[in-house]
Design a protein around this motif. Structure first.
Motif, mmCIF file in Angstrom:
data_model
loop_
_atom_site.group_PDB
_atom_site.id
_atom_site.type_symbol
_atom_site.label_atom_id
_atom_site.label_comp_id
_atom_site.label_asym_id
_atom_site.label_seq_id
_atom_site.Cartn_x
_atom_site.Cartn_y
_atom_site.Cartn_z
ATOM 1 N N ARG A 1 0.854 -1.187 0.000
ATOM 2 C CA ARG A 1 0.000 0.000 0.000
ATOM 3 C C ARG A 1 0.890 1.236 0.000
ATOM 4 N NH1 ARG A 1 -5.025 2.191 2.013
ATOM 5 N NH2 ARG A 1 -4.677 4.158 3.118
ATOM 6 N N ALA A 2 0.737 2.045 -1.022
ATOM 7 C CA ALA A 2 1.464 3.312 -1.097
ATOM 8 C C ALA A 2 0.647 4.380 -0.395
ATOM 9 C CB ALA A 2 1.679 3.697 -2.553
ATOM 10 N N GLU A 3 1.216 5.037 0.588
ATOM 11 C CA GLU A 3 0.485 6.062 1.333
ATOM 12 C C GLU A 3 1.042 7.441 0.987
ATOM 13 O OE1 GLU A 3 -1.441 6.909 5.726
ATOM 14 O OE2 GLU A 3 0.031 5.300 5.484
ATOM 15 N N TYR A 4 0.193 8.270 0.396
ATOM 16 C CA TYR A 4 0.564 9.626 0.007
ATOM 17 C C TYR A 4 0.316 10.577 1.170
ATOM 18 C CZ TYR A 4 0.823 8.267 -4.922
ATOM 19 O OH TYR A 4 1.175 7.684 -6.119
ATOM 20 N N ALA A 5 1.207 11.552 1.321
ATOM 21 C CA ALA A 5 1.057 12.513 2.409
ATOM 22 C C ALA A 5 1.659 13.851 2.018
ATOM 23 C CB ALA A 5 1.734 11.999 3.690
ATOM 24 N N SER A 6 1.092 14.902 2.572
ATOM 25 C CA SER A 6 1.626 16.249 2.392
ATOM 26 C C SER A 6 2.531 16.599 3.563
ATOM 27 C CB SER A 6 0.492 17.280 2.343
ATOM 28 O OG SER A 6 -0.366 17.040 1.269
ATOM 29 N N ALA A 7 3.635 17.251 3.246
ATOM 30 C CA ALA A 7 4.428 17.925 4.273
ATOM 31 C C ALA A 7 4.136 19.414 4.141
ATOM 32 C CB ALA A 7 5.914 17.654 4.080
ATOM 33 N N VAL A 8 3.532 19.983 5.157
ATOM 34 C CA VAL A 8 3.268 21.425 5.156
ATOM 35 C C VAL A 8 4.555 22.119 5.574
ATOM 36 C CG1 VAL A 8 1.886 23.276 6.135
ATOM 37 C CG2 VAL A 8 0.847 21.035 5.724
ATOM 38 N N VAL A 9 5.173 22.826 4.629
ATOM 39 C CA VAL A 9 6.486 23.425 4.874
ATOM 40 C C VAL A 9 6.363 24.846 5.420
ATOM 41 C CG1 VAL A 9 8.716 23.996 3.823
ATOM 42 C CG2 VAL A 9 7.472 21.954 3.078
ATOM 43 N N THR A 10 5.355 25.588 4.953
ATOM 44 C CA THR A 10 5.076 26.923 5.496
ATOM 45 C C THR A 10 3.594 27.009 5.841
ATOM 46 O OG1 THR A 10 4.398 28.031 3.444
ATOM 47 C CG2 THR A 10 6.784 27.859 3.859
ATOM 48 N N ALA A 11 3.240 28.012 6.618
ATOM 49 C CA ALA A 11 1.837 28.172 7.011
ATOM 50 C C ALA A 11 0.925 28.340 5.802
ATOM 51 C CB ALA A 11 1.696 29.371 7.942
ATOM 52 N N GLN A 12 1.456 28.888 4.715
ATOM 53 C CA GLN A 12 0.654 29.073 3.510
ATOM 54 C C GLN A 12 0.202 27.732 2.925
ATOM 55 O OE1 GLN A 12 2.551 31.453 0.499
ATOM 56 N NE2 GLN A 12 0.768 31.485 -0.834
ATOM 57 N N GLY A 13 0.954 26.688 3.190
ATOM 58 C CA GLY A 13 0.611 25.376 2.663
ATOM 59 C C GLY A 13 -0.545 24.693 3.370
ATOM 60 N N ASN A 14 -0.951 25.216 4.510
ATOM 61 C CA ASN A 14 -2.022 24.574 5.275
ATOM 62 C C ASN A 14 -3.325 24.481 4.491
ATOM 63 O OD1 ASN A 14 -1.024 23.786 7.887
ATOM 64 N ND2 ASN A 14 -0.731 25.955 8.341
ATOM 65 N N ALA A 15 -3.654 25.527 3.739
ATOM 66 C CA ALA A 15 -4.928 25.538 3.016
ATOM 67 C C ALA A 15 -4.992 24.404 1.997
ATOM 68 C CB ALA A 15 -5.132 26.884 2.329
ATOM 69 N N LEU A 16 -3.899 24.159 1.273
ATOM 70 C CA LEU A 16 -3.894 23.091 0.287
ATOM 71 C C LEU A 16 -3.906 21.721 0.958
ATOM 72 C CD1 LEU A 16 -3.849 22.160 -2.600
ATOM 73 C CD2 LEU A 16 -1.369 22.519 -2.655
ATOM 74 N N ALA A 17 -3.165 21.570 2.055
ATOM 75 C CA ALA A 17 -3.176 20.305 2.788
ATOM 76 C C ALA A 17 -4.584 19.977 3.273
ATOM 77 C CB ALA A 17 -2.209 20.363 3.961
ATOM 78 N N ASP A 18 -5.292 20.995 3.758
ATOM 79 C CA ASP A 18 -6.673 20.788 4.209
ATOM 80 C C ASP A 18 -7.581 20.413 3.035
ATOM 81 O OD1 ASP A 18 -5.937 21.401 6.783
ATOM 82 O OD2 ASP A 18 -6.667 23.475 6.712
ATOM 83 N N TYR A 19 -7.385 21.069 1.908
ATOM 84 C CA TYR A 19 -8.214 20.778 0.737
ATOM 85 C C TYR A 19 -8.006 19.343 0.259
ATOM 86 C CZ TYR A 19 -9.495 20.470 -4.163
ATOM 87 O OH TYR A 19 -9.994 20.034 -5.358
ATOM 88 N N LEU A 20 -6.768 18.846 0.306
ATOM 89 C CA LEU A 20 -6.475 17.505 -0.209
ATOM 90 C C LEU A 20 -7.167 16.402 0.593
ATOM 91 C CD1 LEU A 20 -2.695 17.834 -1.155
ATOM 92 C CD2 LEU A 20 -4.650 17.692 -2.721
ATOM 93 N N VAL A 21 -7.640 16.704 1.801
ATOM 94 C CA VAL A 21 -8.388 15.711 2.582
ATOM 95 C C VAL A 21 -9.882 16.027 2.592
ATOM 96 C CG1 VAL A 21 -6.423 15.050 4.012
ATOM 97 C CG2 VAL A 21 -7.893 16.919 4.753
ATOM 98 N N SER A 22 -10.312 16.982 1.791
ATOM 99 C CA SER A 22 -11.728 17.329 1.712
ATOM 100 C C SER A 22 -12.496 16.270 0.925
ATOM 101 C CB SER A 22 -11.908 18.693 1.042
ATOM 102 O OG SER A 22 -11.565 18.616 -0.339
ATOM 103 N N GLN A 23 -13.807 16.255 1.072
ATOM 104 C CA GLN A 23 -14.630 15.291 0.346
ATOM 105 C C GLN A 23 -14.514 15.495 -1.166
ATOM 106 O OE1 GLN A 23 -16.160 12.584 1.679
ATOM 107 N NE2 GLN A 23 -15.052 13.288 3.493
#
Length: 227
Positions: free
Chosen positions: A192-214
């Protein structure tokens, strides 16, 4: 926002970003090599990796603020159709000595790491396959895959190998390519390949949150990923 993303996300990425409200500049590559670039000082706001270990390494070294898993994947085989025998299945294809097997590069590209895990799960038979397999993409010195081509398509139709071990998320598109056959690998041996985001700056939080949205999950599922 500047993003470094695993190459296996390239096909689905445009569909994902079509529903994200901020402009994003994305650079794709093998996740292991992208992590090295971040460690060497390259700036980005978010790193989307095809394996959990690379974001976790950035978090452990203080280069990331958080790690957010968002998708999964598996492996499949792509085979040149005219070499298949009626009785062939995934195991016989990998263990046939007359077929050349291509993979991505372990260490640099998670697809290569998962392929090595597949060989380990195959037991003794896998060790012989490992010895024959050729890492032809995803490494520091690998030839670039031509624009608009999938790795399996380019390698097999270009005559470099008869079999390619790669991500199952490409299966639907590869099945549309004349001369190629896609064979599933059973779950009992398929990593099983598990994909994950590393949030490097605070600006990246919005995209990380979106990637787990419905919405993002629906797009990823439609593209052949698990969530």
């Amino acid at each position: 926002m500047r993003v470094l993303a695993a190459g296996s996300l390239r096909v689905v990425w445009q569909s994902l970003l079509a529903h994200f409200p901020e402009p994003v500049e994305t650079h794709f590559g093998p996740a292991g090599l992208l992590r090295e670039r971040i460690e060497a000082g390259e700036e980005c706001d978010l790193f989307a990796s095809a394996n959990l270990a690379h974001p976790q390494a950035l978090l452990a070294s203080g280069r990331a603020l958080s790690v957010v898993p968002f998708a999964s994947n598996q492996l499949c085989l792509t085979v040149r159709s005219d070499v298949l025998r009626e009785e062939d299945d995934w195991l016989s294809v990998l263990t046939r000595g007359d077929l050349r097997i291509a993979t991505s590069t372990a260490g640099a590209d998670p697809s290569g790491d998962y392929t090595q895990e597949l060989f380990t799960r195959m037991g003794g038979a896998g060790e012989a396959v490992r010895a024959r397999a050729m890492a032809l993409v995803g490494g520091h010195d690998s030839a670039p895959i031509p624009a608009g081509k999938l790795a399996a398509e380019w390698i097999i139709l270009g005559g470099q190998a008869e079999v390619f071990v790669g991500y199952a998320s490409y299966a639907a598109k590869l099945r549309e390519v004349a001369g190629l056959t896609v064979i599933d690998i059973p779950a009992r041996v398929n990593p099983r390949a598990e994909y994950a985001s590393a949030v490097v700056t605070a600006q990246g939080n919005a995209l990380a949150d979106y990637l787990v949205s419905q919405k993002a999950k629906a797009i990823l599922l439609n593209a052949g990923f698990g969530v």
